[in-house]
Design a protein around this motif. Structure first.
Motif, short mmCIF file in Angstrom:
data_model
loop_
_atom_site.label_atom_id
_atom_site.label_comp_id
_atom_site.label_asym_id
_atom_site.label_seq_id
_atom_site.Cartn_x
_atom_site.Cartn_y
_atom_site.Cartn_z
N LEU A 15 1.04 -1.26 0.02
CA LEU A 15 0.04 0.09 -0.09
C LEU A 15 0.69 1.34 0.16
CD1 LEU A 15 -2.85 1.32 0.11
CD2 LEU A 15 -2.79 1.10 2.56
N LEU A 16 1.95 1.24 0.77
CA LEU A 16 2.89 2.19 0.93
C LEU A 16 3.35 2.54 -0.38
CD1 LEU A 16 4.34 1.87 4.34
CD2 LEU A 16 3.06 3.78 3.67
N ARG A 17 4.05 1.52 -1.03
CA ARG A 17 4.67 1.83 -2.40
C ARG A 17 3.71 2.05 -3.50
NH1 ARG A 17 5.90 -3.14 -2.95
NH2 ARG A 17 8.20 -3.05 -2.54
N ASP A 18 2.14 1.80 -3.51
CA ASP A 18 1.38 2.25 -4.26
C ASP A 18 1.22 3.78 -3.89
OD1 ASP A 18 1.03 -0.20 -5.28
OD2 ASP A 18 -0.70 -0.44 -4.42
N ALA A 19 1.13 4.13 -2.91
CA ALA A 19 1.05 5.66 -2.73
C ALA A 19 2.16 6.54 -3.12
CB ALA A 19 0.97 5.75 -1.06
N CYS A 20 3.42 5.95 -2.83
CA CYS A 20 4.61 6.73 -3.11
C CYS A 20 4.52 6.66 -4.82
CB CYS A 20 5.75 5.96 -2.75
SG CYS A 20 6.08 5.96 -1.18
N GLU A 21 4.24 5.59 -5.52
CA GLU A 21 4.43 5.75 -6.91
C GLU A 21 3.27 6.67 -7.46
OE1 GLU A 21 4.14 1.79 -8.17
OE2 GLU A 21 6.08 1.25 -7.63
N ALA A 22 2.00 6.62 -6.84
CA ALA A 22 0.94 7.61 -7.30
C ALA A 22 1.40 9.35 -6.96
CB ALA A 22 -0.36 7.52 -6.43
N CYS A 23 2.33 9.23 -6.20
CA CYS A 23 2.83 10.89 -6.16
C CYS A 23 4.05 11.10 -6.93
CB CYS A 23 3.13 11.11 -4.61
SG CYS A 23 1.72 11.00 -3.46
N ALA A 24 4.42 10.11 -7.53
CA ALA A 24 5.64 10.31 -8.10
C ALA A 24 5.70 11.13 -9.46
CB ALA A 24 6.59 8.92 -8.21
N LEU A 25 6.69 11.90 -9.76
CA LEU A 25 6.76 12.56 -11.22
C LEU A 25 6.64 11.52 -12.27
CD1 LEU A 25 9.21 15.51 -10.57
CD2 LEU A 25 6.59 15.43 -10.69
N ASP A 26 7.35 10.41 -12.09
CA ASP A 26 7.40 9.20 -13.05
C ASP A 26 6.74 7.96 -12.22
OD1 ASP A 26 7.87 7.08 -14.51
OD2 ASP A 26 10.22 6.97 -14.39
N PRO A 27 5.43 7.78 -12.80
CA PRO A 27 4.58 6.87 -12.12
C PRO A 27 5.21 5.45 -12.17
CG PRO A 27 3.45 7.55 -14.03
CD PRO A 27 4.80 8.58 -13.83
N ASP A 28 5.87 5.08 -13.12
CA ASP A 28 6.61 3.89 -13.45
C ASP A 28 7.93 3.57 -12.57
OD1 ASP A 28 4.71 3.32 -15.15
OD2 ASP A 28 5.78 4.26 -16.82
N GLY A 29 8.43 4.59 -11.60
CA GLY A 29 9.49 4.17 -11.12
C GLY A 29 9.33 4.97 -9.77
N ASP A 30 10.14 4.40 -8.66
CA ASP A 30 10.09 4.97 -7.29
C ASP A 30 11.18 6.21 -7.14
OD1 ASP A 30 9.46 5.49 -4.89
OD2 ASP A 30 10.24 3.62 -3.95
N VAL A 31 10.61 7.53 -6.92
CA VAL A 31 11.76 8.60 -6.88
C VAL A 31 12.81 8.35 -5.81
CG1 VAL A 31 11.76 10.84 -6.63
CG2 VAL A 31 10.13 9.90 -7.94
#
Length: 384
Positions: free
Chosen positions: A364-380
């Motif tokens: 769930l935390l990974r999904d939240a982080c990716e949803a907020c990232a500039l690049d939704p395909d990678g973890d900032v």
């Protein structure tokens, strides 16, 4: 003459998201019972009838019912507006209401226009001062100073001039203000202007009784200057308040006696603290099971589903906070470099709870982080 002094009904207010309307209606019933049982001649309501300027429909309906019942009672009634009310809306049809013995004083132009209530000793002049917003009062009365003291001082100057023209007469003043000597609670709206909101009791010298509104606790500032407080507790800071109404007797020479009559308590407030196991099992909290509850959990690790577990015992727990033991001098601040948002979030959960996030929580935390990232395909990642 027997006077009933009440204020700060705040009709329509919620308590941590819970409706208070049935409890407020019970207070209105109590008030009408007092009028008949204690042979009240005059009811004074010192502002904050509603909790906001645009009250909900059901709050307006309760006020309409309360006002109609008061107008039909044995007592004359004087009501002023508070800082939570809309003076214009509350004062609508005030001159028509005067004919029914129900007097609304919400406009600055009427502060020195008394309601004259006779008894066997003559007349009592009752003046209603609504909440005086300093900017509005300064413009309306062309005052040289913008302050609560200047506004209330001008109102009292006008009242004293009217009293002087009438000769010997007993007097009552209603005012919605913060007068020096009272103690605030968390449920009151701050009315400070330039850091100064309180006015001295000396402004009311010479008045036989001053019925104050605004503060939610009862206070006796002088024998003749009092706050009734709100009829119900509207924050946990008021858990120890005794709520109710002042009964005031005026004799031939002025103030003769006062008595505080407690209001009904539909549901008490309780502030409890301990580990979650203590709160769920200890018999010391048996009396609080049907109260409004504010719980403070002191476990070193934040318990999972704490609110749901507490609600199994305390059905009306409405506020939850955590106060784990702390290590003196320990610092929880540190610079984080070279780690992904997901890794930082996982570390935060582990630090706060004392145990790592579950696999489902991690996803769930990974999904939240990716949803907020500039690049939704990678973890900032945080730059070093």
């Amino acid at each position: 003459m027997r006077i009933l002094h009440t204020s700060d009904w705040h009709l329509g207010r919620q308590f941590h998201g819970q409706s208070m309307l049935t409890h407020q209606a019970a207070y209105v019933d109590h008030l009408l019972g007092l009028i008949e049982d204690r042979e009240i001649d005059l009811v004074v309501v010192a502002g904050d009838i509603y909790d906001r300027a645009l009250p909900p429909v059901d709050a307006v309906a309760l006020a309409d019912d309360a006002f109609a019942r008061l107008a039909a009672s044995r007592a004359r009634v004087v009501v002023t507006s508070g800082n939570h009310d809309s003076a214009q809306r509350l004062g609508f049809n005030s001159r028509l209401a005067d004919a029914a013995g129900f007097h609304l004083r919400t406009h600055l132009d009427r502060v020195a226009e008394p309601v004259l209530v006779p008894d066997e000793h003559g007349e009592v002049a009752v003046y209603g001062i609504p909440y005086l917003e300093p900017d509005h009062a300064k413009r309306h009365w062309d005052l040289s100073t913008r302050s609560h003291q200047a506004a209330l001082g001008e109102a009292m100057r006008r009242i004293n001039a009217d009293l002087a023209a009438r000769g010997p007469v007993r007097s009552v003043v209603l005012a919605h203000a913060f007068v020096m000597g009272g103690t605030t609670s968390d449920s009151e709206r701050d009315i400070a202007v330039g850091g100064v909101s309180a006015v001295p009791t000396a402004l009311f010298d010479g008045i036989d009784y001053v019925a104050l509104g605004h503060l939610h606790g009862r206070h006796t500032l002088t024998e003749s200057v009092r706050y009734s407080g709100s009829p119900l507790a509207y924050s946990f800071s008021e858990a120890d308040h005794l709520k109710g109404t002042w009964l005031v007797d005026l004799g031939a020479e002025g103030l003769a006696a006062t008595e505080f009559v407690a209001a009904p308590v539909p549901r008490p407030l309780a502030r409890i603290s301990g580990t979650i196991d203590e709160l769920l099992t200890s018999t010391r909290y048996d009396a609080d099971e049907h109260s409004w509850v504010q719980a403070t959990i002191t476990d070193p690790v934040r318990p999972a589903q704490a609110m749901a577990r507490l609600q199994a015992r305390f059905e009306h727990v409405v506020a939850l906070q955590f106060a784990p033991p702390t290590t003196a001098g320990a610092s929880r601040r540190r610079v984080v470099t070279g780690r992904s948002d997901h890794e930082i979030a996982l570390a935060f959960v582990s630090d706060v709870r004392g145990e790592p996030a579950s696999a489902a929580e991690s996803d769930l935390l990974r999904d939240a982080c990716e949803a907020c990232a500039l690049d939704p395909d990678g973890d900032v990642r945080v730059r070093a």
